[in-house]
Design an enzyme around this catalytic site. Structure first.
Site, PDB file in Angstrom:
ATOM      1  CE  LYS A  13      -3.377   3.450   4.599  1.00 18.72           C
ATOM      2  NZ  LYS A  13      -4.543   4.937   3.586  1.00 18.72           N
ATOM      3  NE  ARG A  86      -2.944   3.791  -2.164  1.00 17.15           N
ATOM      4  CZ  ARG A  86      -2.116   4.776  -1.080  1.00 17.15           C
ATOM      5  NH1 ARG A  86      -1.320   4.354  -0.621  1.00 17.15           N
ATOM      6  NH2 ARG A  86      -2.444   5.496  -1.339  1.00 17.15           N
ATOM      7  NE  ARG A 125      -3.388  14.002   5.336  1.00 11.49           N
ATOM      8  CZ  ARG A 125      -3.251  13.135   5.076  1.00 11.49           C
ATOM      9  NH1 ARG A 125      -2.802  12.711   6.296  1.00 11.49           N
ATOM     10  NH2 ARG A 125      -2.859  12.743   3.690  1.00 11.49           N
ATOM     11  NE  ARG A 158       0.021  13.624   1.570  1.00 10.17           N
ATOM     12  CZ  ARG A 158      -0.096  12.878   1.975  1.00 10.17           C
ATOM     13  NH1 ARG A 158       0.096  11.801   3.324  1.00 10.17           N
ATOM     14  NH2 ARG A 158      -0.343  11.829   1.167  1.00 10.17           N
ATOM     15  NE  ARG A 169      -4.482  11.608  -1.890  1.00 14.30           N
ATOM     16  CZ  ARG A 169      -3.449  11.688  -0.854  1.00 14.30           C
ATOM     17  NH1 ARG A 169      -4.700  13.023  -0.420  1.00 14.30           N
ATOM     18  NH2 ARG A 169      -3.201  10.702   0.484  1.00 14.30           N
TER      19      ARG A 169
HETATM   20  P1  AMP Z   1      -0.164   8.138   0.775  1.00 12.11           P
HETATM   21  O1  AMP Z   1       0.607   8.772   1.988  1.00 12.11           O
HETATM   22  O2  AMP Z   1      -0.171   6.541   1.092  1.00 12.11           O
HETATM   23  O3  AMP Z   1      -1.619   8.115   0.627  1.00 12.11           O
HETATM   24  O4  AMP Z   1       0.002   7.835  -0.377  1.00 12.11           O
HETATM   25  C1  AMP Z   1       0.501   8.941  -1.073  1.00 12.11           C
HETATM   26  C2  AMP Z   1       0.579   8.828  -3.210  1.00 12.11           C
HETATM   27  O5  AMP Z   1       1.961   8.161  -3.009  1.00 12.11           O
HETATM   28  C3  AMP Z   1      -0.967   8.093  -3.448  1.00 12.11           C
HETATM   29  O6  AMP Z   1      -1.501   8.952  -3.800  1.00 12.11           O
HETATM   30  C4  AMP Z   1      -0.015   7.664  -4.864  1.00 12.11           C
HETATM   31  O7  AMP Z   1       0.697   8.292  -6.200  1.00 12.11           O
HETATM   32  C5  AMP Z   1       1.755   6.763  -3.693  1.00 12.11           C
HETATM   33  N1  AMP Z   1       1.506   5.852  -3.693  1.00 12.11           N
HETATM   34  C6  AMP Z   1       1.772   5.552  -2.382  1.00 12.11           C
HETATM   35  N2  AMP Z   1       1.264   3.678  -1.812  1.00 12.11           N
HETATM   36  C7  AMP Z   1       1.279   3.399  -2.711  1.00 12.11           C
HETATM   37  C8  AMP Z   1       1.213   2.083  -3.549  1.00 12.11           C
HETATM   38  N3  AMP Z   1       0.833   0.748  -2.701  1.00 12.11           N
HETATM   39  N4  AMP Z   1       0.840   1.991  -5.213  1.00 12.11           N
HETATM   40  C9  AMP Z   1       1.321   3.037  -6.116  1.00 12.11           C
HETATM   41  N5  AMP Z   1       1.034   3.683  -5.095  1.00 12.11           N
HETATM   42  C10 AMP Z   1       1.731   4.603  -3.974  1.00 12.11           C
END
Ligand code: AMP
Length: 217
Positions: A13, A86, A125, A158, A169
């Site tokens: 994404k 989400r 990654r 990360r 996740r």
């Molecule tokens: P991402 O980079 O989108 O994979 O997000 C990394 C982390 O940020 C996720 O595993 C959640 O802990 C938090 N996070 C990001 N976006 C959301 C969301 N829309 N709702 C809840 N937690 C989020």
């Protein structure tokens, strides 16, 4: 045009969002990026959310919705939402927020990819904290181990890309985000693309889907 990119962690994404925002002139709102930036700056929001991110759990809906609304308010042009919504609750809050200002979601793009592929992608990654360039140790390694090709920064992993946190996740994704795919699939703004294809092919496919069904503003 307001777009949502849906897909499990590691579906690509972020990569697609950067290219699409540039090509389509959209503002990029990535909740994951926002939270990581707040954590690195040790702001009150960053301190509140860091345990959730490190554990691979979702940040509570009310907090996420407030953060998105504050970035979104006053935005006149189109927005690309990456990693948001989400949960069904977040999707409903987004709709309400858009309707209030006479806007709507024009397209939802679901990048579909297998969990097996994602697990291998995410654990390999590495990212550059200085310039943001992302590498993959298997498919797109840096020329010199641990060093960013672009700026010479030291590459890092990360904290939530370790095998155990990625598994968590993915479990959270299955439980809370997959129902959202079904929710949007039932609408006429839903499009699906194959996340196993090359990134450039995925971009071309998305642009073509948007061109055929949705006006690009
Ligand atoms: P991402 O980079 O989108 O994979 O997000 C990394 C982390 O940020 C996720 O595993 C959640 O802990 C938090 N996070 C990001 N976006 C959301 C969301 N829309 N709702 C809840 N937690 C989020």
């Amino acid at each position: 045009m307001n777009l949502i990119l849906l897909g499990c962690p590691g579906a690509g994404k972020g990569t697609q969002a950067s290219v699409l925002c540039e090509r389509l002139g959209l503002k990029h709102i990535s909740t994951g990026d926002i939270f990581r930036e707040e954590i690195s700056k040790k702001t009150p929001l960053g301190l509140k959310v860091s345990d959730y991110l490190n554990a691979g759990k979702l940040v509570p809906d009310t907090l996420v919705v407030d953060v998105v609304a504050s970035r979104f308010e006053g935005e006149k042009g189109g927005v690309l939402f990456d990693g948001f919504p989400r949960t069904l609750e977040q999707a409903e809050a987004l709709d309400a927020c858009l309707v209030k200002t006479g806007r709507r979601v024009d397209a939802v793009i679901f990048i579909n990819i297998s969990e097996k592929e994602v697990l291998s992608r995410l654990t390999a990654r590495r990212g550059c904290p200085k310039c943001g360039r992302v590498f993959n140790l298997n498919t797109n390694p840096p020329a010199s181990e641990g060093v960013c090709d672009n700026c010479g920064g030291n590459l890092t992993q990360r904290e939530d890309d370790t095998a155990s946190t990625v598994s968590r996740r993915l479990m959270v994704y299955r439980d809370l985000t997959q129902p959202l795919v079904a929710y949007y699939r039932a609408s006429n703004i839903f499009h699906e693309v194959d996340g196993n294809a090359q990134p450039q092919e995925i971009t071309a496919r998305i642009i073509s889907l948007l061109g055929s069904g949705t006006p690009v503003k």
